[in-house]
Design an enzyme around this catalytic site. Structure first.
Site, short mmCIF file in Angstrom:
data_model
loop_
_atom_site.label_atom_id
_atom_site.label_comp_id
_atom_site.label_asym_id
_atom_site.label_seq_id
_atom_site.Cartn_x
_atom_site.Cartn_y
_atom_site.Cartn_z
N ARG A 1 -53.26 -16.25 -29.03
CA ARG A 1 -54.31 -15.72 -28.23
C ARG A 1 -55.77 -15.92 -28.90
O ARG A 1 -55.71 -15.19 -29.96
CB ARG A 1 -54.00 -14.50 -27.90
CG ARG A 1 -55.24 -13.79 -27.28
CD ARG A 1 -55.03 -12.53 -26.56
NE ARG A 1 -54.05 -12.54 -25.29
CZ ARG A 1 -53.92 -11.70 -24.37
NH1 ARG A 1 -54.46 -10.43 -24.65
NH2 ARG A 1 -53.28 -11.86 -23.22
N HIS B 1 -55.49 -18.84 -18.96
CA HIS B 1 -54.43 -17.90 -19.18
C HIS B 1 -53.06 -18.30 -18.47
O HIS B 1 -52.63 -17.78 -17.53
CB HIS B 1 -54.70 -16.44 -18.65
CG HIS B 1 -53.95 -15.39 -19.45
ND1 HIS B 1 -52.95 -15.77 -20.41
CD2 HIS B 1 -53.83 -13.97 -19.07
CE1 HIS B 1 -52.25 -14.68 -20.58
NE2 HIS B 1 -52.89 -13.64 -20.09
N GLN C 1 -49.66 -16.39 -17.85
CA GLN C 1 -50.09 -15.19 -16.79
C GLN C 1 -50.01 -15.79 -15.25
O GLN C 1 -49.23 -15.18 -14.53
CB GLN C 1 -51.57 -14.66 -16.89
CG GLN C 1 -51.93 -13.46 -15.57
CD GLN C 1 -51.08 -12.27 -16.01
OE1 GLN C 1 -51.07 -11.81 -17.03
NE2 GLN C 1 -50.32 -11.90 -14.99
N ASN D 1 -61.08 -16.97 -17.04
CA ASN D 1 -60.04 -17.44 -17.36
C ASN D 1 -58.88 -17.36 -16.40
O ASN D 1 -58.16 -18.51 -16.25
CB ASN D 1 -59.61 -16.99 -18.82
CG ASN D 1 -59.80 -15.50 -18.87
OD1 ASN D 1 -59.70 -14.83 -18.07
ND2 ASN D 1 -59.38 -15.12 -20.00
N ASP E 1 -59.10 -8.80 -11.49
CA ASP E 1 -59.25 -8.67 -12.82
C ASP E 1 -60.52 -7.91 -13.23
O ASP E 1 -61.33 -7.87 -12.52
CB ASP E 1 -59.12 -10.10 -13.46
CG ASP E 1 -59.05 -10.15 -15.03
OD1 ASP E 1 -58.48 -9.27 -15.50
OD2 ASP E 1 -59.23 -11.26 -15.77
N CYS F 1 -53.74 -8.74 -13.06
CA CYS F 1 -52.91 -9.38 -14.47
C CYS F 1 -52.81 -8.19 -15.26
O CYS F 1 -51.84 -8.35 -16.40
CB CYS F 1 -53.76 -10.60 -15.21
SG CYS F 1 -55.42 -10.10 -15.32
N ARG G 1 -43.97 -11.69 -16.92
CA ARG G 1 -44.49 -12.52 -17.81
C ARG G 1 -43.34 -12.83 -18.87
O ARG G 1 -43.17 -13.96 -19.24
CB ARG G 1 -45.38 -11.46 -18.84
CG ARG G 1 -46.85 -11.25 -18.17
CD ARG G 1 -47.54 -12.49 -18.03
NE ARG G 1 -47.95 -13.15 -19.39
CZ ARG G 1 -48.88 -12.48 -20.13
NH1 ARG G 1 -49.41 -11.60 -19.53
NH2 ARG G 1 -48.84 -13.15 -21.45
N1 CP Z 1 -52.29 -9.69 -18.85
C1 CP Z 1 -52.25 -9.70 -20.16
O1 CP Z 1 -52.26 -10.65 -20.74
O2 CP Z 1 -52.16 -8.52 -20.75
P1 CP Z 1 -52.28 -8.30 -22.56
O3 CP Z 1 -53.73 -8.42 -22.57
O4 CP Z 1 -52.01 -7.05 -22.47
O5 CP Z 1 -51.70 -9.19 -23.11
N1 NVA Z 2 -59.83 -11.90 -17.98
C1 NVA Z 2 -59.13 -10.77 -18.78
C2 NVA Z 2 -57.68 -11.07 -18.88
C3 NVA Z 2 -56.81 -10.07 -19.60
C4 NVA Z 2 -55.61 -10.18 -19.65
C5 NVA Z 2 -59.72 -11.17 -20.50
O1 NVA Z 2 -59.73 -12.34 -20.76
O2 NVA Z 2 -60.05 -10.23 -21.07
#
Ligand code: CP
Ligand code: NVA
Length: 309
Positions: A108, A135, A138, A166, A227, A267, A295
């Site tokens: 990540r 992502h 997700q 994203n 989101d 998400c 997930r």
């Molecule tokens: N939805 C998601 O990716 O959650 P986290 O940021 O907690 O991993």
């Molecule tokens: N758009 C959000 C998604 C988190 C899972 C971020 O990038 O923070």
């Protein structure tokens, strides 16, 4: 190595429709097995995974680590202060060193280029656990959740309300492969990346709409998706964004316009009272926790595919 020849899982549209559907089918199978209490399916036995996190996480970290271990493997968490990819050490060096120890790398990161570099230099599969651009894990879990609740993804109307971020890019890339109706309703200036939207339109698979009118957008939706308005790395813009995104909160009135069959998805993590009201996220048609649960199963299936298992 995956039979499709794709070493990594970086973008959904790197895979064809048959492969995506096969992964989703396998996710449902492993889910049923694990939920039955069966712990004898151990395809990852003897394998290790390095998990690089340049940003915080709950779902991604816990679902990858738990999923990998339930299928017999061992996962190693590397937080933002551990390897400091790109700061303490160049990404291409991190990729080659981790490839010596581990069978797979999940990461990540902030810049999308970082995951591309990691994949380029790693000799083992790399899985995208979120970048500033997309992502994919997700949206694979979301597709599985829609199939479970509606019976199919093809032909459904998914309306995303909020920032063209994203999450939206991964929806657009899924819509380049699987036919459905995807609408993104966002404030002016917060549309998704134009090239990505254009690519999805040009693929000619799905109906794609980008609009600035959430009320019109949600009519007839099967899914209303939301989101956060300020993603990780944008938190200092949060106050400004709350002003700009007024009118894009998913509340009971917006869900009423969508109609009685509409599910609510997010998400997570969610900021209740900001992009979504407490009533909507707690309503019976909110499927945010099944999404989170899926997930783990979607990712296990993705990793099985990458290992060619
Ligand atoms: N939805 C998601 O990716 O959650 P986290 O940021 O907690 O991993
Ligand atoms: N758009 C959000 C998604 C988190 C899972 C971020 O990038 O923070």
């Amino acid at each position: 190595q995956a039979k499709s020849g794709q070493k990594d899982f970086l973008h959904i549209n790197d895979f064809d429709k048959a492969t995506i559907l096969k992964i989703l089918d396998q996710a449902a199978e492993i889910k049923a097995l694990l939920k039955s209490g069966d712990r004898t399916f151990l395809p990852f036995k003897g394998k290790t995974m390095a998990m690089i996190f340049a940003k915080p996480s709950m779902r991604t970290r816990v679902s990858f680590e738990t999923g990998f271990s339930l299928l017999g493997g061992h996962a190693i968490y590397l937080g933002p202060d551990d390897i400091q990819m790109g700061k303490r050490e160049e990404t291409r060096d991190v990729a080659r060193v981790l490839s010596c120890y581990n069978d797979i790398i999940m990461a990540r990161v902030f810049a999308h280029q970082d995951i591309l570099d990691l994949a380029k230099y790693a000799t083992v599969p790399v899985v995208n656990g979120l970048t500033d651009f997309n992502h994919p894990c997700q949206i694979m879990a979301d597709a599985l959740t829609i199939i479970e609740h509606i019976g199919h993804l093809e032909g459904t109307k998914v309306v995303y309300v909020g920032d063209g971020n994203n999450i939206v890019h991964s929806w657009l890339l899924l819509a380049s492969v699987i036919p459905f109706h995807f609408v993104c309703a966002c404030p002016k200036g917060f549309e998704p990346d134009e090239q990505t939207a254009e690519k999805a339109r040009k693929a000619g698979i799905s109906k794609i709409e980008i609009t600035n009118d959430p009320k019109e957008a949600v009519r007839g939706a099967d899914v209303v998706y939301s989101d956060v308005w300020a993603s990780m790395g944008q938190k200092e813009e949060a106050a400004f964004r709350r002003q700009v995104f007024k009118g894009f909160q998913v509340d009971e009135n917006l869900m009423k316009l969508a109609g009685p069959k509409a599910y609510f998805m997010h998400c997570l993590p969610a900021e209740r009272g900001v992009e979504v009201t407490d009533e909507v996220i707690e309503a019976p048609n909110s499927i945010v926790f099944p999404q989170a649960e899926n997930r783990m199963h979607a990712q296990n299936a993705i990793m099985l595919h990458l290992f060619g298992l």
